[in-house]
Design an enzyme around this catalytic site. Structure first.
Site, PDB file in Angstrom:
ATOM      1  N   GLU A  50      40.822  18.198   0.660  1.00 25.25           N
ATOM      2  CA  GLU A  50      40.425  17.711  -0.662  1.00 25.25           C
ATOM      3  C   GLU A  50      39.930  16.270  -0.597  1.00 25.25           C
ATOM      4  OE1 GLU A  50      40.060  19.455  -3.375  1.00 25.25           O
ATOM      5  OE2 GLU A  50      40.953  21.289  -2.614  1.00 25.25           O
ATOM      6  N   ASN A  54      36.096  15.128  -1.314  1.00 24.05           N
ATOM      7  CA  ASN A  54      35.786  14.143  -2.354  1.00 24.05           C
ATOM      8  C   ASN A  54      34.913  13.019  -1.808  1.00 24.05           C
ATOM      9  OD1 ASN A  54      37.146  15.451  -4.382  1.00 24.05           O
ATOM     10  ND2 ASN A  54      38.871  14.026  -4.448  1.00 24.05           N
ATOM     11  N   ARG A 126      32.596  22.283  -9.332  1.00 24.62           N
ATOM     12  CA  ARG A 126      33.796  21.639  -8.822  1.00 24.62           C
ATOM     13  C   ARG A 126      34.918  21.904  -9.813  1.00 24.62           C
ATOM     14  NH1 ARG A 126      32.177  21.660  -4.121  1.00 24.62           N
ATOM     15  NH2 ARG A 126      34.018  20.513  -3.521  1.00 24.62           N
TER      16      ARG A 126
END
Length: 159
Positions: A50, A54, A126
């Site tokens: 994650e 990002n 997303r």
């Protein structure tokens, strides 16, 4: 005398989607030295995934044209100097520390970005759950960011 065991690695890699799996597996192999449970390994791999995603998608504004895999990402990296994501992993005793950073666009409002379901890129489908997953799977999470200068995600997992 009981000396506390410590170790550290540092690596930088191109901000392309293929390197997310590399970062995740590198963190898992590094923490394997501590004989973690399979659940702990999966938690850390998810959190690293994650954080790196990002950095790639949001930190460098890679958007629609750079999130696909294969030739396009490789060609884009060759055509210009590719931005970098940095990962530091360390442990002291059974405390694992992971830091993911970029020198990208930064986050204007970190508190807002950390809200569940918030995404600055809804057009990319997303989910807005990245920071929520990091918080759920790690024992501590700190996000610092400065617009125009990048973002740093620091995570801790006690094994």
């Amino acid at each position: 005398m009981n000396a506390t065991k410590t170790n550290h690695i540092s690596l930088s890699f191109d901000a392309i989607s293929e390197n997310e799996a590399f970062a995740r597996m590198t963190a898992a192999m590094f923490m394997a030295q501590l004989n973690p449970t399979l659940d702990d390994v999966e938690d850390v791999k998810t959190a690293v995934s994650e954080a790196v995603t990002n950095a790639i998608i949001h930190g460098y504004e890679m958007g629609d044209d750079n999130i696909s895999s294969g030739q396009t990402d490789h060609q884009a990296a060759e055509e210009k100097s590719c931005p970098q994501v940095h990962m530091e992993c360390s442990y002291t005793g059974r405390e694992l520390y992971i830091e993911i950073s970029d020198k990208g666009v930064g986050i204007q409002d970190v508190a807002k970005a950390m809200e569940p379901l918030y995404t600055s890129k809804p057009q990319l489908d997303r989910s807005g759950m990245g920071f929520s997953f990091m918080e759920a799977f790690m024992d501590a999470l700190t996000v610092t960011s400065e617009p125009g200068h990048g973002t740093t995600v620091k995570m801790k997992k006690v094994l």
